[in-house]
Enzyme design. Structure first.
Site, short mmCIF file in Angstrom:
data_model
loop_
_atom_site.label_atom_id
_atom_site.label_comp_id
_atom_site.label_asym_id
_atom_site.label_seq_id
_atom_site.Cartn_x
_atom_site.Cartn_y
_atom_site.Cartn_z
N GLU A 1 0.73 -1.05 -0.28
CA GLU A 1 -0.34 0.12 0.06
C GLU A 1 1.01 1.36 -0.47
O GLU A 1 1.08 2.13 0.63
CB GLU A 1 -1.15 0.00 1.09
CG GLU A 1 -2.24 -1.19 1.16
CD GLU A 1 -3.24 -1.30 2.07
OE1 GLU A 1 -3.37 0.70 3.25
OE2 GLU A 1 -3.70 -1.79 2.48
N GLU B 1 -4.89 -8.24 1.68
CA GLU B 1 -6.48 -8.51 2.13
C GLU B 1 -7.25 -8.12 2.19
O GLU B 1 -8.02 -7.40 1.22
CB GLU B 1 -5.54 -7.18 2.98
CG GLU B 1 -3.64 -6.86 3.46
CD GLU B 1 -3.43 -5.40 3.51
OE1 GLU B 1 -3.77 -5.01 4.85
OE2 GLU B 1 -2.00 -5.74 4.27
C1 FCB Z 1 -4.58 -2.54 5.52
C2 FCB Z 1 -3.08 -2.37 5.79
C3 FCB Z 1 -3.01 -3.20 7.20
C4 FCB Z 1 -3.89 -2.74 8.28
C5 FCB Z 1 -5.82 -2.84 7.06
C6 FCB Z 1 -6.66 -2.19 8.54
O1 FCB Z 1 -4.18 -0.89 4.73
O2 FCB Z 1 -2.13 -2.71 4.82
O3 FCB Z 1 -1.77 -2.66 7.98
O4 FCB Z 1 -3.76 -1.35 9.50
O5 FCB Z 1 -5.33 -1.93 6.64
#
Ligand code: FCB
Length: 783
Positions: A157, A358
Site C-alpha cells: 500500500e 488483504e
Molecule cells: C491496511 C493495512 C493493514 C491494516 C489494514 C486494516 O491498509 O495494509 O496493515 O492496517 O489496512
C-alpha cells in the site's frame, strides 16, 4: 465444482505485518523504526517475536495454507543501510522453518510501512537513495530466506505510506507536505522496481506488490453501480481514482503515469524527481498483483470543497457519507465493489494474475464466557467471498484470498482498539482465543468453498431465542416501549449486544413514533470547567428547544454508563445524539453510529469515519504557534504534550512536528499526564532540566502553559527573554498571567453553533459534511 466452491488449488491464507504484531522493538539488535514511538500505544503488540511458534500452531489448526507476513527492515538492517543484523534474520529464519514444518506456504512482504528511523533521519522516502537502500535490503533478506520463500511482495500500500505518512501526517513519520507525499510515492514505486530487479537477480521465483485499490463511486452508484454520472461527478471520480489507484497501477503495470495525473504531480512536486529511465525500472514484469480491498471511496463534485490533505489536488471533491452498513471503522460495507474491482483489473491489466492479499473488518467484539461470537465479521468475509466467486466465474484470474488478519493487533495510529483478528488477543495476558470467525474460516478452507447456508446476521428471532422471550417482546424493547419490565429489558439488551444485533430498516420502520428528544452525551469533563462544553450545552440546547425538541443529558464516564447510553439509543429513546468529545480509546461513537440513529461529534474521531463532526484546525493552530517561535529566533523548542488519548492533542502534536520539520528542527517532546497546571509544571521542569539550552516551550493547552510559566520562574528562567512560552485554547486566564500568554484561539461559540446546525440537518435527513474551523494565533508578551 458446486456453486459456492472455489477453483482447485485456490490459496487460502491470512496476512499480518511486522510492526503490528511482533513487538520486541529493542530485542535481538533491532533498530528503531518510524512507527515505534509514533502511535501513542506501547509497541509490544502481540509479542509475536517471542510467540511465533504458538501463532504458527494456531494457523495450522485452522488449516491455513499460506501466510503473508512482513519483514521488519530495522530488525534486519538496524540503520536501514550498511551493517546486517544476523539475529534479526535468524528470527525470520525460524519463523519460515516453522511455517514449512506446519505445511504453510510463506509469502513475504518486504516493506509494510516500518521504515528504519535512521533512513527517515536521512530524509526518508522523499529522498531517492531510500529506494536504493531498499533494493540492497531485499537482496539481504532473499539471500537468507530465498531457498524457502518463493513469493515476494516488495511494498504494501504505497498510497497509504506516502500520502498518510508524508501528506496528511496521520501516519508515521507524520509529515505534512504534498510535495513530499508525491516524491515518496515515486520513490516507493522506484523501490518496487529496483526490488523486483534485485529479487530476480537473486533467483526469486515470484515477485509482486500489494496495492490498496479502492473503487471510487458516487453515493448514487453505491446502490446502483451502473448509474450514469454528470460530467462534474465523472471528473471528480476520475481524479480521485488517478490519485489512489492509477498512480500506482499504471507505472507498475504499464510503465507510465496516467496522463491526467501528471499535471497534478507537477503542480505539487514538480517533475524533477522523476528521472529518465525510472518508469522502465518501475515496470519490471511482475508475477502477481496483491489487491488489498476494504471499502470504496465515495465522492461527488462540490465546487466549494477544499482539498483533503491525503488527496492533494482534490479541491472541489466532497468525500461523502452513505447510508450503508459500516464496520466499526466507519468504512462502508460494499462487497459488490470487490467483483467490480476484480473485473476492472482483469480488463485493464489482463496479463496480471491477482491475489486478494488483504480483506477483513473491524467490529466491536464482545468476549463472552463461551467465546467471541463475531457474526458480523463472518458475514463480512462471507459476502466478500461471494463477490470474489462471482468475479472468478466471470473470468477474473484470482489465485487466492488472504484474510486481514490472524490476530487482533496494533492498528497503527488507532492502536489496540481496532479488532480485525480471526483470533482475539487479550493484551494484558497475551492469551489468544480463536473467534467464531476463525472456526468458520477453517470450515471454508476445509471444503474449499462457502457453506450452503449463509451465516445469517442475527434477526429478531435469534435475539428472542437467546433471551427466552417472544419476538414481540424483543420488538417492544428495541422500539423503546416502556411496558416491559426492567429485568426483561436487561436480558433482551444483553442478547442484543452479545449477538451484535442491529435492527434492520424494516424493523426500524416499525418505530413510528418520534421521541422529539435528543441525547447530549458528555464524556468525562477532562478540561476542568471547560468553557467549550458549557458553550455547546447552551447553544445546542437553545437551538433544539427552539425546534421543539427536548434534551437528555447523559454522562459517559464509566463502562456501565456507555452500556446504558447504547441501550438508550438502540431502544430509540432519542431521535439523535450529540457526542462530545470523543477520545481515541472510545468506541462509543462507533457503537452509537451502528444503531442508525443520526449522530454528530464534537471533535474529529480517531480515524476517518463516516460520522460527521465539528472540529477546529488543531494541527494548523499548533503549526502557527511553532512557526511564530521559529520566526522569533527560537531553535530549541520543547513541547509539553498533554494526554495523548485526546485526538485534539494528537493533532496539535502533528502540527507542531510538521512545522519543526519544515524549519529543519528536531522535536523535544515531553508528555504531561493530565491537562492541568500541575502536570504542565512537572513536564516543563523535566524539559528544562533535560535540555539546558531550551529556549521555547509550546504547551498543548493553556493550563499546561500556565504550569510551564510557573516552572520556568522556579528554574530561574526569564520569560520571554530566556524562554518563550506559547499555549493553546485562549482560556480567560491566559490574558491574566505574568507575562500574558501567547496562545492559539479556538472559536468556542462557533463550534457550538456549527454542531447544533449539523445535528439539525442530520435530523432533517439532510446531507451532513464535517466542519473544521480555523484556529488563530494570539500574540502576547510571553514570546
Ligand atoms: C491496511 C493495512 C493493514 C491494516 C489494514 C486494516 O491498509 O495494509 O496493515 O492496517 O489496512
Amino acid at each position: 465444482m458446486s456453486a459456492a466452491s472455489f477453483p482447485e488449488g485456490f490459496v487460502w491464507g491470512v496476512s499480518t505485518s511486522a510492526f503490528q504484531i511482533e513487538g520486541a522493538t529493542t530485542a535481538g539488535g533491532r533498530g528503531p523504526s518510524i512507527w515505534d514511538g509514533f502511535s501513542a500505544d506501547r509497541a509490544e503488540a502481540c509479542d509475536h517475536y517471542h510467540r511465533h511458534a504458538e501463532d504458527v500452531r494456531l494457523m495450522k489448526d485452522l488449516g491455513i495454507a499460506a501466510y503473508r507476513f512482513s519483514v521488519s527492515w530495522a530488525r534486519v538492517i538496524p540503520d536501514g543501510r550498511g551493517k546486517v543484523n544476523a539475529a534479526g534474520l535468524d528470527f525470520y529464519d525460524r519463523l519460515v522453518d516453522e511455517l514449512i514444518a506446519a505445511g504453510i506456504t510463506p509469502y513475504a512482504t518486504l516493506y509494510h510501512w516500518d521504515l528504519p528511523q535512521a533512513l527517515e533521519d536521512g530524509g526518508g522516502w522523499p529522498v531517492r537513495d531510500t529506494a536504493h537502500h531498499f533494493a540492497d535490503y531485499a537482496t539481504v533478506v532473499h539471500e537468507r530466506l530465498g531457498d524457502r520463500v518463493g513469493t515476494w511482495f516488495t511494498v504494501n500500500e504505497p498510497w497509504v505510506a506516502s500520502f498518510l505518512g508524508y501528506g496528511s501526517g496521520i501516519h508515521a513519520p507524520g509529515r505534512t507536505s504534498t510535495a513530499d507525499a508525491f516524491m515518496s510515492a515515486h520513490h516507493m514505486l522506484l523501490a518496487h522496481g529496483l526490488g523486483v530487479q534485485a529479487l530476480r537477480a537473486a533467483g526469486a521465483s515470484e515477485v509482486g506488490a500489494a496495492l490498496n485499490i479502492s473503487p471510487v463511486l458516487t453515493p448514487a452508484q453505491v446502490s446502483d453501480f451502473g448509474r450514469e454520472l454528470t460530467e462534474e461527478d465523472t471528473e471528480a471520480v476520475t481524479r480521485i481514482d488517478a490519485l489512489v489507484n492509477r498512480q500506482f497501477l499504471d507505472p507498475m503495470l504499464r510503465g507510465a503515469y496516467p496522463a491526467d495525473l501528471v499535471p497534478l504531480i507537477e503542480r505539487h512536486a514538480g517533475l524533477g524527481h522523476v528521472r529518465d529511465g525510472d518508469l522502465d525500472v518501475i515496470a519490471q514484469p511482475v508475477d502477481l498483483l496483491g489487491v488489498n480491498y476494504y471499502a470504496p471511496l465515495v465522492v461527488q463534485a462540490q465546487p466549494s470543497e477544499p482539498a483533503d490533505p491525503a488527496f492533494p489536488g482534490s479541491e472541489g471533491v466532497l468525500f461523502c457519507t452513505v447510508p450503508t452498513a459500516v464496520t466499526a471503522m466507519g468504512w462502508p460495507i460494499v462487497p459488490g465493489c470487490l467483483s467490480q474491482l476484480l473485473g476492472r483489473l482483469s480488463r485493464e491489466y489482463p496479463q496480471t494474475e491477482l491475489l486478494i492479499t488483504e480483506n477483513g473488518a473491524d467490529f466491536v467484539d464482545v468476549a463472552t464466557g463461551d467465546g467471541i461470537h463475531d457474526l458480523e465479521r463472518i458475514g463480512f468475509i462471507e459476502e466478500h467471498l461471494r463477490a470474489l466467486k462471482t468475479a472468478i466465474d466471470d473470468g477474473a484470474n484470482v489465485r487466492g484470498y488472504f484474510v486481514w488478519t490472524l490476530l487482533d493487533n496494533l492498528e497503527w495510529t488507532d492502536g489496540y482498539q481496532r479488532k480485525f483478528g480471526l483470533v482475539h488477543v487479550d493484551f494484558a495476558t497475551q492469551r489468544r482465543r480463536p473467534k467464531d470467525s476463525a472456526r468458520w474460516y477453517r470450515d471454508v478452507i476445509a471444503r474449499n468453498g462457502l457453506p450452503g447456508t449463509r451465516a445469517r446476521r442475527p434477526t429478531l428471532e435469534t435475539v428472542a431465542a437467546r433471551a427466552h422471550v417472544s419476538r414481540a417482546t424483543v420488538s417492544r424493547v428495541v422500539n423503546g416501549e416502556t411496558s416491559v419490565s426492567p429485568e426483561v429489558r436487561a436480558t433482551v439488551m444483553r442478547a442484543v449486544r452479545e449477538l451484535g444485533y442491529v435492527p434492520n430498516a424494516a424493523a426500524r420502520s416499525l418505530v413510528t413514533r418520534r421521541t422529539n428528544t435528543v441525547a447530549l452525551v458528555l464524556s468525562v469533563p477532562r478540561q476542568g470547567g471547560d468553557p467549550l462544553t458549557a458553550a455547546v450545552v447552551q447553544y445546542v440546547t437553545s437551538m433544539l428547544e427552539g425546534a421543539g425538541k427536548q434534551i437528555t443529558l447523559m454522562l459517559a464516564d464509566t463502562a456501565e454508563s456507555h452500556r446504558r447510553i447504547v441501550s438508550h439509543v438502540e431502544g430509540r429513546l432519542s431521535d439523535g445524539v450529540v457526542l462530545l468529545p470523543p477520545d481515541r480509546g472510545d468506541t462509543l461513537a462507533e457503537r452509537l453510529s451502528r444503531t442508525g440513529v443520526p449522530i454528530v461529534l464534537l471533535g474529529k474521531p480517531a480515524v476517518a469515519s463516516l460520522v460527521p463532526y465539528v472540529d477546529v484546525d488543531n494541527a494548523g493552530g499548533a503549526a502557527a504557534a511553532t512557526e511564530h517561535l521559529v520566526a522569533r529566533g527560537r531553535r530549541r523548542i520543547g513541547m509539553v504534550c498533554g494526554p495523548m488519548d485526546l485526538i485534539s492533542i494528537q493533532d496539535r502534536l502533528a502540527g507542531h512536528r510538521a512545522a519543526l520539520h519544515r524549519a529543519g528542527l528536531r522535536p523535544l517532546l515531553t508528555p504531561a499526564d493530565g491537562y492541568t497546571r500541575a502536570s504542565g509544571a512537572a513536564a516543563a521542569r523535566r524539559l528544562i532540566e533535560d535540555n539546558p539550552s531550551l529556549d521555547a516551550i509550546f504547551a498543548a493547552g493553556d493550563q499546561l502553559a500556565i504550569g510551564a510559566l510557573r516552572a520556568a520562574r522556579k528554574a530561574g528562567r526569564r520569560v520571554p527573554d530566556d524562554l518563550a512560552i506559547v499555549g493553546f485554547d485562549d482560556i480567560d486566564a491566559a490574558s491574566a498571567t505574568t507575562p500574558p500568554l501567547t496562545t492559539v484561539r479556538v472559536p468556542v461559540a462557533e463550534q457550538a453553533l456549527a454542531l447544533a446546525r449539523l445535528l439539525m440537518s442530520r435530523l432533517d435527513g439532510g446531507h451532513a459534511t464535517s466542519v473544521v474551523l480555523p484556529a488563530r494565533l494570539v500574540v502576547r508578551d510571553s514570546t
